[in-house]
Design a protein around this motif. Structure first.
Motif, PDB file in Angstrom:
ATOM      1  N   PRO A 139      -5.523 111.514  36.693  1.00  0.00           N
ATOM      2  CA  PRO A 139      -6.070 111.574  35.499  1.00  0.00           C
ATOM      3  C   PRO A 139      -6.553 112.939  34.923  1.00  0.00           C
ATOM      4  CG  PRO A 139      -7.426 111.285  37.352  1.00  0.00           C
ATOM      5  CD  PRO A 139      -6.081 111.286  37.766  1.00  0.00           C
ATOM      6  N   SER A 236      -8.048 101.168  38.463  1.00  0.00           N
ATOM      7  CA  SER A 236      -7.948 101.482  37.267  1.00  0.00           C
ATOM      8  C   SER A 236      -9.406 102.155  36.802  1.00  0.00           C
ATOM      9  CB  SER A 236      -7.758 100.311  36.412  1.00  0.00           C
ATOM     10  OG  SER A 236      -6.442  99.627  36.786  1.00  0.00           O
ATOM     11  N   HIS A 239      -9.660 105.721  38.022  1.00  0.00           N
ATOM     12  CA  HIS A 239      -8.680 106.515  37.115  1.00  0.00           C
ATOM     13  C   HIS A 239      -9.528 106.811  35.694  1.00  0.00           C
ATOM     14  CE1 HIS A 239      -4.928 108.183  35.564  1.00  0.00           C
ATOM     15  NE2 HIS A 239      -5.468 108.141  34.594  1.00  0.00           N
ATOM     16  N   LEU A 269      -3.539 102.024  31.605  1.00  0.00           N
ATOM     17  CA  LEU A 269      -4.541 102.901  31.779  1.00  0.00           C
ATOM     18  C   LEU A 269      -5.167 103.609  30.715  1.00  0.00           C
ATOM     19  CD1 LEU A 269      -3.207 104.348  35.308  1.00  0.00           C
ATOM     20  CD2 LEU A 269      -5.041 102.659  34.906  1.00  0.00           C
TER      21      LEU A 269
END
Length: 427
Positions: A139, A236, A239, A269
């Motif tokens: 990220p 998810s 992130h 994402l």
């Protein structure tokens, strides 16, 4: 007289002085990319049609309605003028095994083509700035790309919150989107009487695109639809929260928009858009996100990726609406050349000045001194260099400050033009 030919509808000429705005914008982009460590790439504007069908998705407006596709009469190949940049960049990275030595940060700028109704800021040939980070899974790079945009806004003179604002979402991973997709289909089937024709067509092929509808009559059924955020798993969410943590630490405000989707099938994402209220209903000026499966989808070794794209015409329109004016463009000096007797000396001197970095425009085509001074003033130049016969015979040129009427006119030696030219640049 031969028939006058005109540009294709929706494909525009960019002429001076408007082209100077483009150069000003592109100069700032090049500087920004260098400071962030992103290298420039250039890919063809014509690609195999299959590239865009496989990457963008068959059931999308771009592939179904907007691509300029044709059969090459020389060999029968199905070709398309690129409607977006990411697919071509990924194709190039795979073809040249560009990720062999590790991840890459790259950018490109150039024309894209979509056959849609031309309107202000949206054209059939439009220019896009595209920035990609390939081979980075974390990220941290998502956040870097978002913050890069903020830096660009600031350097262009735009203000976050007033001129542009950030919206953020996560599309999760494939299994999470499948569960959400099934829930969406069930929801829209239950309200099928409220769906328009586009929504009905997309219901079983790409129901996520229904959430992006601009049809006011469908907003209630869209607002009540299941939210993807409720289907995201632990990884998810982690992130997304890591991206948010970096943005929060950087003091960047944003809004989580659970209805934010991307028009291409390959995203997952993080997804984000920078939006504005200054351009009416078409408020997105920059959009992007993560696409970790596209490289494998197009035949490469699996590798994560993230990026964003920006339409340059819309960005320049936003700058205009926000009252941001690029600095005036013009030469530093304008050379007044009364006749052929001084032309050789004038050109030699001007070449020395240009070699020293001075921008100087030489009058050409003759004309009176009065008319030449008028042109010098309208050129935007600060100085006039006057190559009169008497001055040149003494080995001199006269310098007049066009922007300060009180400044005295000076005589300068032709032989040392490079030296006093450098002084003019620093004045």
């Amino acid at each position: 007289m031969a028939e006058q030919l005109r540009a294709v509808k929706g494909m525009n000429d960019i002429l001076p002085p408007d082209s100077a705005r483009w150069e000003w914008f592109e100069d700032r982009v090049r500087s920004l990319m260098a400071r962030y460590g992103y290298a420039n790439v250039r890919t063809p504007i014509v690609e195999p049609t299959a590239l865009f069908v496989r990457s963008i998705g068959e059931v999308t407006d771009i592939v179904e309605k907007e691509m300029y596709s044709f059969i090459d009469s020389m060999n029968g190949d199905a070709l398309t003028l690129r409607p977006e940049a990411t697919a071509g960049i990924v194709r190039a990275m795979i073809e040249h095994n560009a990720l062999y030595n590790g991840p890459l940060r790259i950018w490109t700028v150039g024309p894209m083509f979509r056959h849609e109704r031309p309107q202000k800021g949206r054209y059939r040939q439009f220019y896009q700035l595209d920035v990609e980070a390939l081979g980075f899974a974390g990220p941290d790079v998502d956040a870097e790309l978002i913050l890069m945009c903020r830096t660009l806004w600031r350097e262009l003179g735009l203000m976050e919150g007033r001129d542009v604002r950030l919206e953020l979402n996560s599309l999760g991973q494939l299994d999470e989107r499948r569960a959400h997709r099934d829930a969406l289909i069930a929801h829209f089937e239950h309200h099928s009487a409220l769906l328009d024709d586009d929504a009905k067509r997309r219901l079983h092929s790409n129901p996520l695109r229904i959430l992006d509808t601009k049809n006011p009559a469908m907003q209630p059924v869209v607002e009540s639809a299941p939210k993807l955020m409720d289907f995201l798993g632990e990884a998810s969410l982690a992130h997304l929260n890591a991206v948010r943590s970096v943005l929060d630490a950087a003091g960047l405000e944003y809004r989580i928009n659970p209805r934010l989707v991307r028009g291409m099938d390959y995203y997952n994402l993080t997804v984000f858009e920078w939006v504005t209220d200054r351009l009416g209903s078409q408020g997105t000026v920059c959009g992007g996100g993560r696409y970790d499966t596209l490289i494998e989808q197009l035949g490469g070794k699996p590798a994560p990726a993230v990026g964003w794209g920006m339409g340059i015409e819309r960005m320049l329109l936003l700058l205009e609406e926000a009252g941001v004016q690029p600095p005036p463009v013009g030469p530093l000096a304008y050379a007044v050349v009364p006749g052929e007797a001084v032309l050789s000396a004038a050109i030699s001197t001007l070449e020395a000045l240009r070699a020293a970095g001075v921008s100087v425009l030489m009058h050409a085509g003759g004309g009176s001194m009065k008319s030449q001074f008028k042109r010098a003033d309208s050129s935007g130049a600060r100085y006039a260099l006057i190559f009169g016969e008497d001055e040149v015979s003494r080995g001199e040129v006269s310098l007049k400050d066009l922007r300060d009427p009180a400044a005295a006119q000076r005589s300068l030696p032709l032989a040392t033009a490079a030296l006093w030219g450098a002084d003019l640049l620093n004045a």
